[in-house]
Scaffold this motif. Structure first.
Motif, PDB file in Angstrom:
ATOM      1  N   TYR A 199      -3.322   0.272  -4.306  1.00  0.00           N
ATOM      2  CA  TYR A 199      -2.359   1.364  -4.428  1.00  0.00           C
ATOM      3  C   TYR A 199      -2.944   2.680  -3.929  1.00  0.00           C
ATOM      4  O   TYR A 199      -2.233   3.522  -3.372  1.00  0.00           O
ATOM      5  CB  TYR A 199      -1.891   1.490  -5.877  1.00  0.00           C
ATOM      6  N   ALA A 200      -4.258   2.844  -4.086  1.00  0.00           N
ATOM      7  CA  ALA A 200      -4.891   4.066  -3.593  1.00  0.00           C
ATOM      8  C   ALA A 200      -5.224   3.955  -2.108  1.00  0.00           C
ATOM      9  O   ALA A 200      -4.933   4.860  -1.317  1.00  0.00           O
ATOM     10  CB  ALA A 200      -6.159   4.358  -4.398  1.00  0.00           C
ATOM     11  N   ARG A 251      -0.657   3.894  11.928  1.00  0.00           N
ATOM     12  CA  ARG A 251      -1.097   4.214  10.566  1.00  0.00           C
ATOM     13  C   ARG A 251      -2.449   3.570  10.247  1.00  0.00           C
ATOM     14  O   ARG A 251      -3.249   4.144   9.506  1.00  0.00           O
ATOM     15  CB  ARG A 251      -0.055   3.725   9.551  1.00  0.00           C
ATOM     16  N   ASP A 303       4.858   1.461   3.175  1.00  0.00           N
ATOM     17  CA  ASP A 303       6.000   2.151   2.568  1.00  0.00           C
ATOM     18  C   ASP A 303       6.291   1.648   1.159  1.00  0.00           C
ATOM     19  O   ASP A 303       6.923   2.361   0.367  1.00  0.00           O
ATOM     20  CB  ASP A 303       7.252   1.942   3.437  1.00  0.00           C
ATOM     21  N   ASP A 332      -2.194   3.769   0.456  1.00  0.00           N
ATOM     22  CA  ASP A 332      -1.264   4.891   0.443  1.00  0.00           C
ATOM     23  C   ASP A 332      -1.272   5.575   1.811  1.00  0.00           C
ATOM     24  O   ASP A 332      -2.323   5.873   2.366  1.00  0.00           O
ATOM     25  CB  ASP A 332      -1.677   5.884  -0.647  1.00  0.00           C
ATOM     26  N   GLY A 333      -0.108   5.802   2.356  1.00  0.00           N
ATOM     27  CA  GLY A 333      -0.008   6.399   3.683  1.00  0.00           C
ATOM     28  C   GLY A 333       0.053   5.375   4.803  1.00  0.00           C
ATOM     29  O   GLY A 333       0.385   5.725   5.943  1.00  0.00           O
TER      30      GLY A 333
END
Length: 756
Positions: A335-336, A233, A343, A339-340
């Motif tokens: 938070y932005a 990720r 979890d 993301d991805g």
């Protein structure tokens, strides 16, 4: 009765210094007051002369553990008109560099968190005057709650009573808080947020954890599926990941650590420490693939203690960012931006004033060496050596990689926290914000701007524009001179202490002859340097691509050493060597360079330890070190030739390459060849430095440059230089890599300005 004003300078804010003075006054029967001024603590003391003398002695001898007293000025004062001894409110004044770094949770606060009867039982923001956030929450000086990010949390009556009681260990602890009035964990969930996060981590989830200086990305370090998923990720295929352990027992099950390593781990700065892993360490293989060292750290924030106790396993704790970008420290960006990748989040509502990566240290040859200066170490100032006290203030902007800035004022240097590599636009923005932040916070007014000699480095361009805008002198400092000046200044070499022979083993830096340097023996003082010897240059075929593809550098080295016709063809199967040789022959994008870093890359490529394209900086050299450390230590060195060219000495690696190819053909183990290489490099450079020091009357040899992050190489060098009768100067608190460049630039610029 006499009355004196005592002005105490140093690190005396945010460390409990005023209540400490109050307690001394009570003990000695002294009346008066103590207050914070921006640049000092000022004491008005009235009492018998013996008591005043005892107070002056105790201010230094008994100072709080986090304080540092640099000087005490005493002068007669008018009689004190009041009664008793009081602590006055802070007043503005000239701002000093004495701001305290963030401090790991102290034993008293940790014990309080574990006490079920205590008001702060399991409270994730417990702190006192001996621990807690400092630089990460400061927005202005003097250091009071109103100038920190804690100003949005009004104290409850119980905290206010502690805050105002000089006998309490939380007297004027600006981050003071409790569950009734302080920061809270986010998100709000059913049950304990820490227990919920711990359960998810045990189940294999990847979480973002908000710490002191930014967000971490965490997962179970024993779970290979979770670690591999984190790497996928984050697009971080092989670079080693740092691990947080609960306590010493958990650490000892994973790594070898002596008392020096344990002391480094337990230091109030709580850095990541590089440790030798046990061969059977119970960690996911993907944590540190191909490595024999692990970056480990202990919990340093109350939230970490709670989480580690709940999880009961080592956790990966890597920077919360996207690949190559700076660590995120603002909530909305986290938070932005994450993301991805993650979890879930375990965050809180206390704002962070500035990003602070974890500091990184290692113990090499018995010395603790800072490799990355971040949370816990910045912005602690360093005293400049004798002779610099009257130098005008300097702003030094460092280099392109491992960026940091440095301010000097009043005989002190303040080296910033690690900012990152300026190849990324987001890091460039952070670099410019940090300059504005530091110069405003410390009210710094530079008399000159110092930059690297390379005019196209981002800091050099920015510095030139800043100097023009402010009508200030721009002082360009050669890259390797700055490396050597940094270690000279750190180790206290006086301004007029004479010449030092410097061994600068580095990646790449622009030389004074406009060619690329990187493996140099220099004759230095602070004002100037002279190149005495260097590694024979080779062409960097493809320019910057040669820094990423070690086989290119190997081809260039072997072509120069043996001639193209003698290079074994099997070394470069299916690689476009004809194209590279044509580029070199035509002089197209193939600048000559004498880089030590690229020499290590080339040897790693020869031994098949480096991939065709490296995936993170230092990957090839780290693999070479790992191999060398696996070999017996009594290997003979590979030979190098030493030749004179005009007034320069050239170190030719051709004999080394011939010997290495012969060993390869004979089937000698790669580990033994790697060890012979390390020993050969140390032997030729150290021997040359000793002879040149004798020739030029130098009294010291200084070692610096990024290649000296190699602990094995440093140890071999120090053995070779032992017994010389010379001072051997090596970096400790200032990074030997480019993170220390700004400190060296500042020392050089200050020395030159002193002469003007």
């Amino acid at each position: 009765m006499s009355t004196e004003e005592m002005i105490v300078r140093g690190i005396v804010q945010g460390v409990g210094f005023r209540p400490f003075v109050w307690r001394l006054a009570m003990r000695l029967g002294i009346e008066g007051e103590v207050g914070n001024r921006g640049d000092a603590v000022v004491i008005t003391a009235s009492g018998g002369q013996a008591a005043l003398d005892a107070l002056a002695v105790a201010l230094t001898a008994e100072a709080p553990p986090l304080a540092r007293v640099d000087g005490i000025e005493r002068k007669a004062a008018p009689p004190f008109a009041g009664r008793g001894f009081t602590i006055a409110a802070s007043t503005p004044g000239t701002v000093s560099v004495g701001v305290v770094a963030d401090i790991a949770t102290c034993p008293a606060c940790h014990a309080e968190m574990r006490d079920a009867t205590a008001r702060r039982h399991r409270y994730a923001f417990t702190n006192c005057t001996d621990c807690g956030p400092r630089f990460s929450i400061v927005e202005g000086l003097p250091y009071d709650r109103a100038t920190t990010t804690m100003r949005g949390f009004p104290m409850c009556p119980a905290c206010r009573a502690e805050y105002e009681n000089p006998a309490d260990r939380r007297f004027h602890a600006q981050p003071i808080a409790c569950p009734a009035c302080g920061p809270r964990l986010l998100p709000e969930v059913d049950g304990d947020p820490v227990e919920v996060a711990a359960m998810r981590l045990r189940e294999g989830a990847i979480l973002a954890i908000k710490g002191i200086g930014g967000f971490h990305i965490a997962c179970d370090a024993t779970n290979e599926v979770a670690v591999a998923e984190l790497r996928a990720r984050k697009h971080r295929p092989t670079k080693p990941l740092a691990v947080m352990v609960r306590d010493r027992a958990m650490l000892d099950a994973l790594c070898e650590a002596g008392e020096a390593e344990h002391a480094a781990l337990a230091h109030p700065s709580a850095p990541i420490v590089l440790l030798r892993m046990h061969a059977d360490a119970a960690l996911a293989p993907s944590v540190a693939p191909g490595q024999n060292r692990l970056g480990a750290m202990l919990p340093y924030a109350p939230l970490h203690h709670l989480l580690m106790e709940a999880v009961g396993r080592p956790l990966v704790m890597t920077s919360g960012n996207r690949s190559s970008e700076p660590q995120i420290f603002r909530d909305a960006e986290a938070y932005a931006g994450l993301d991805g990748i993650v979890d879930a989040f375990l965050a809180h509502d206390r704002p962070i004033a500035r990003r602070l990566d974890d500091s990184v240290v290692q113990v090499a040859a018995g010395h603790v060496q800072v490799m990355r200066r971040g949370r816990g170490l910045a912005p602690v100032p360093r005293d400049l050596p004798a002779g610099f006290s009257q130098a005008p203030p300097v702003l030094a902007l460092g280099g392109e990689l491992k960026s940091a800035i440095c301010l000097t004022v009043g005989g002190k240097a303040l080296l910033s926290h690690h900012l990152g590599d300026l190849e990324e636009p987001s890091t460039q923005d952070e670099f410019e914000r940090t300059i504005a932040d530091y110069t405003a916070l410390f009210a710094h007014r530079a008399a000159a701007i110092a930059v690297d000699l390379h005019p196209d480095y981002q800091p050099s361009r920015f510095g030139a524009a800043l100097a023009a805008e402010r009508d200030l002198p721009l002082i360009a400092v050669q890259h390797h001179h700055a490396h050597i000046a940094a270690v000279m200044a750190e180790r206290g070499w006086p301004l007029d202490g004479g010449k030092v022979v410097g061994i600068a083993l580095d990646g790449l830096g622009l030389g004074e002859d406009s060619t690329i340097w990187g493996a140099e023996v220099l004759l230095c003082d602070y004002r100037a340097s002279r190149r005495l010897a260097h590694l024979k240059p080779i062409p960097l075929a493809g320019g910057d691509m040669a820094n990423r593809e070690p086989w290119r550098v190997l081809l260039a080295h072997l072509d120069v050493a043996l001639g193209p016709e003698a290079v074994p063809s099997d070394l470069f199967d299916e690689l476009p060597i004809a194209t590279l040789r044509a580029m070199v022959a035509r002089g197209i994008n193939a600048p000559p360079a004498s880089s030590a870093g690229r020499l290590f890359d080339a040897m790693a490529a020869l031994l098949r330890l480096a991939p065709p394209r490296i995936r993170f900086e230092g990957e090839a050299a780290m693999a070479l070190q790992v191999a060398a450390e696996a070999a017996p230590g009594d290997q003979p060195p590979y030979p190098f030739a030493v030749e004179s060219e005009s007034d320069l000495i050239v170190i030719d690696p051709a004999p080394m390459w011939r010997a290495a190819l012969a060993d390869r053909a004979a089937g000698l183990a790669a580990t033994v060849m790697a060890r012979r290489f390390h020993t050969g490099v140390a032997d030729v450079f150290a021997g040359l430095a000793l002879s040149l020091a004798a020739r030029h009357g130098a009294k010291a040899i200084a070692l610096s440059g990024g290649v000296f992050q190699n602990a094995l190489l440093l140890e071999i060098f120090l053995r070779r230089l032992a017994g010389s009768g010379l001072d051997i100067l090596i970096p400790e608190q200032v990074p030997t890599n480019d993170g220390g460049l700004a400190f060296g630039q500042a020392a050089v610029a200050a020395a030159r300005l002193t002469d003007d």
